[in-house]
Design a protein around this motif. Structure first.
Motif, mmCIF file in Angstrom:
data_model
loop_
_atom_site.group_PDB
_atom_site.id
_atom_site.type_symbol
_atom_site.label_atom_id
_atom_site.label_comp_id
_atom_site.label_asym_id
_atom_site.label_seq_id
_atom_site.Cartn_x
_atom_site.Cartn_y
_atom_site.Cartn_z
ATOM 1 N N LEU A 125 13.601 3.361 -2.363
ATOM 2 C CA LEU A 125 13.069 2.721 -3.416
ATOM 3 C C LEU A 125 14.044 0.833 -3.429
ATOM 4 C CD1 LEU A 125 11.521 1.549 -6.209
ATOM 5 C CD2 LEU A 125 13.837 2.973 -7.477
ATOM 6 N N GLU A 126 14.842 1.078 -2.658
ATOM 7 C CA GLU A 126 15.979 0.329 -3.016
ATOM 8 C C GLU A 126 15.400 -0.969 -1.460
ATOM 9 O OE1 GLU A 126 19.800 0.725 -1.386
ATOM 10 O OE2 GLU A 126 19.648 2.496 -2.083
ATOM 11 N N GLU A 127 14.334 0.222 -0.581
ATOM 12 C CA GLU A 127 13.997 -0.643 -0.135
ATOM 13 C C GLU A 127 13.020 -1.872 -0.156
ATOM 14 O OE1 GLU A 127 15.664 1.889 3.591
ATOM 15 O OE2 GLU A 127 13.464 2.006 3.435
ATOM 16 N N VAL A 128 12.279 -1.670 -1.022
ATOM 17 C CA VAL A 128 10.501 -2.005 -1.924
ATOM 18 C C VAL A 128 10.762 -2.712 -2.895
ATOM 19 C CG1 VAL A 128 8.472 -1.421 -2.575
ATOM 20 C CG2 VAL A 128 9.597 -0.074 -1.338
ATOM 21 N N VAL A 129 11.794 -2.743 -4.200
ATOM 22 C CA VAL A 129 12.251 -3.353 -4.945
ATOM 23 C C VAL A 129 13.451 -3.593 -5.285
ATOM 24 C CG1 VAL A 129 12.289 -3.013 -7.875
ATOM 25 C CG2 VAL A 129 10.347 -1.948 -6.109
ATOM 26 N N ARG A 130 14.205 -5.170 -5.259
ATOM 27 C CA ARG A 130 15.321 -5.630 -5.636
ATOM 28 C C ARG A 130 16.281 -5.942 -6.400
ATOM 29 N NH1 ARG A 130 14.078 -4.832 -0.913
ATOM 30 N NH2 ARG A 130 14.501 -5.770 1.316
ATOM 31 N N GLU A 131 16.659 -4.557 -6.749
ATOM 32 C CA GLU A 131 17.343 -4.986 -8.536
ATOM 33 C C GLU A 131 18.896 -4.287 -8.659
ATOM 34 O OE1 GLU A 131 16.559 -3.026 -12.748
ATOM 35 O OE2 GLU A 131 15.461 -1.704 -11.041
ATOM 36 N N SER A 143 1.077 -1.249 0.379
ATOM 37 C CA SER A 143 0.262 -0.129 0.186
ATOM 38 C C SER A 143 1.238 1.237 0.109
ATOM 39 C CB SER A 143 -0.944 -0.110 0.934
ATOM 40 O OG SER A 143 0.193 -0.302 2.673
ATOM 41 N N SER A 144 0.467 2.424 -0.703
ATOM 42 C CA SER A 144 1.373 3.816 -0.533
ATOM 43 C C SER A 144 1.755 4.038 0.819
ATOM 44 C CB SER A 144 -0.206 4.435 -1.437
ATOM 45 O OG SER A 144 0.675 5.553 -1.504
ATOM 46 N N THR A 145 0.629 3.805 1.528
ATOM 47 C CA THR A 145 0.241 4.689 3.137
ATOM 48 C C THR A 145 1.708 3.827 3.387
ATOM 49 O OG1 THR A 145 -2.061 5.052 3.464
ATOM 50 C CG2 THR A 145 -0.569 4.476 5.263
ATOM 51 N N ARG A 146 1.778 2.424 3.312
ATOM 52 C CA ARG A 146 3.019 1.796 4.213
ATOM 53 C C ARG A 146 4.487 2.028 3.869
ATOM 54 N NH1 ARG A 146 5.847 -3.896 3.803
ATOM 55 N NH2 ARG A 146 4.362 -3.885 2.024
ATOM 56 N N VAL A 147 4.469 2.050 2.016
ATOM 57 C CA VAL A 147 5.789 2.476 1.530
ATOM 58 C C VAL A 147 6.326 3.690 1.584
ATOM 59 C CG1 VAL A 147 5.624 0.107 0.771
ATOM 60 C CG2 VAL A 147 4.870 1.788 -0.862
ATOM 61 N N LYS A 148 5.677 4.678 1.447
ATOM 62 C CA LYS A 148 5.923 6.573 0.979
ATOM 63 C C LYS A 148 7.058 6.475 2.015
ATOM 64 C CE LYS A 148 3.282 10.677 0.233
ATOM 65 N NZ LYS A 148 2.882 11.681 0.565
#
Length: 360
Positions: A50-56, A41-46
């Motif tokens: 980015l690297e904490e949410v998406v691993r690249e 959810s936007s509330t949780r990850v705002k």
């Protein structure tokens, strides 16, 4: 002029995922499609990096920072994003700097569905070509078998010594065996007749047959979703399709770890908005047959639904091909995920309310 609320509503209506990142690559905004893509959810990850949410790769994050510094747009194809829920997404994304606000606009297009459709189309086309070839050969083989059997019977009557009947009987029995094999290659002769069917009754019948074959040695667990409505299906043919898959698993367990150490799970779930071929199905029934056997050898995993392909020395290689043919007639799909110690066959059947209600 649009206000902030209207602008957000506009972005939320897009099917493409949109992320807005600040100069530190912290998430400032996600639209609804981005929340679905990232399973967050936007509330949780705002405010999260980015690297904490998406691993690249680190190079990917550095490229984004460089794009903001140099005010350069770029696009990445077939990127692999690893999410916090350990799922992997294949995506195309475009990065566009907005220097007036010192932010990056990232437009993301998930490619998993398109890639899966392309793989399934290619696989189904190859299987259909092989199936047609095998059927053509089977018909060519079957035609002379009747003549051979008839000639053997006539010869048996004319033989002066009854002791020689043994040899003509061998010919007749072998012809019958070949004819049965050809019939199996040709698959079910009758088209499916769809009626509302309780899929759990079908699975219980499969479990009953397996239990009788293994004399109760194999542990069979049930994990059913009782809310699943009746499925438009041909009950007898669906039993045959599922039994072929489950019996293969049982035999593989028996030959590897032994039935007493084996376990099979029969599972059902509802799945929404699933694509079969190029048809979008609002609602499908997903049947899973999971086992703890040796797994399917990697070299044949892509070909297991082809006729005459088997991972077992004693296997005919026809069971899974017949199962797929039956499921295809139900406008469904079979998928397989296998690794040593765990295999899951997933069968997807469309839930068409009108068909189920009318019994058409």
């Amino acid at each position: 002029m649009l206000n902030d609320r209207q602008l957000r509503q506009l972005l939320d209506s897009l099917t493409s995922a949109v992320l807005v990142l600040d100069e530190n690559l912290s998430l400032c905004y996600l639209n609804n499609a981005a929340e679905d893509l990232l399973a967050a959810s936007s509330t949780r990850v705002k405010g999260s990096m980015l690297e904490e949410v998406v691993r690249e790769s680190p190079a990917a994050y550095e490229a984004m920072r460089e794009a903001l510094r140099k005010n350069e747009k770029y696009t990445v194809r077939r990127a692999s994003w690893r999410l916090n829920n350990l799922e992997t997404r294949t995506v195309d994304y475009s990065v566009s700097p907005v220097p007036e606000f010192s932010v990056l606009l990232v437009e993301v297009q998930p490619m998993d569905r398109l890639l899966r459709i392309a793989r399934e189309d290619a696989l189904l086309n190859a299987q259909e070509t092989t199936r047609n070839l095998v059927r053509g050969m089977a018909h060519e083989v079957k035609n002379p078998l009747g003549g051979i059997r008839g000639a053997a019977q006539l010869l048996q009557r004319e033989l002066p010594d009854p002791a020689l009947d043994e040899y003509t009987q061998i010919i007749i029995e072998e012809v019958d065996r070949l004819r049965n094999l050809v019939d199996r290659l040709l698959g079910p002769r009758q088209p499916v007749v769809l009626q509302p069917v309780n899929v759990h009754e079908v699975l219980e019948r499969v479990a009953q047959l397996l239990d009788a074959e293994c004399i109760g040695e194999l542990q069979i667990r049930r994990d059913y979703d009782p809310s699943i409505p009746d499925v438009p299906a041909d009950s007898e043919q669906l039993i045959q399709a599922l039994l072929n898959i489950a019996r293969n698993a049982m035999q593989a367990i028996d030959e590897s770890i032994g039935l007493s150490s084996g376990e099979m799970v029969l599972r059902t779930r509802i799945q929404r908005q699933f694509t079969i071929g190029r048809r979008n199905c609002p609602l499908v029934c997903r049947i899973e047959i999971e086992d703890n056997g040796p797994g399917i050898p990697e070299e044949i995993r892509e070909r297991i639904f082809f006729p005459m392909i088997s991972g077992r020395a004693e296997g005919s290689g026809l069971g899974l091909s017949i199962s797929q043919n039956i499921i295809n007639q139900h406008k469904g799909l079979i998928k397989c995920d296998s690794q040593p110690g765990r295999s899951i066959f997933q069968i997807y059947l469309p839930l068409t309310t009108e068909l189920a209600n009318t019994g058409a």
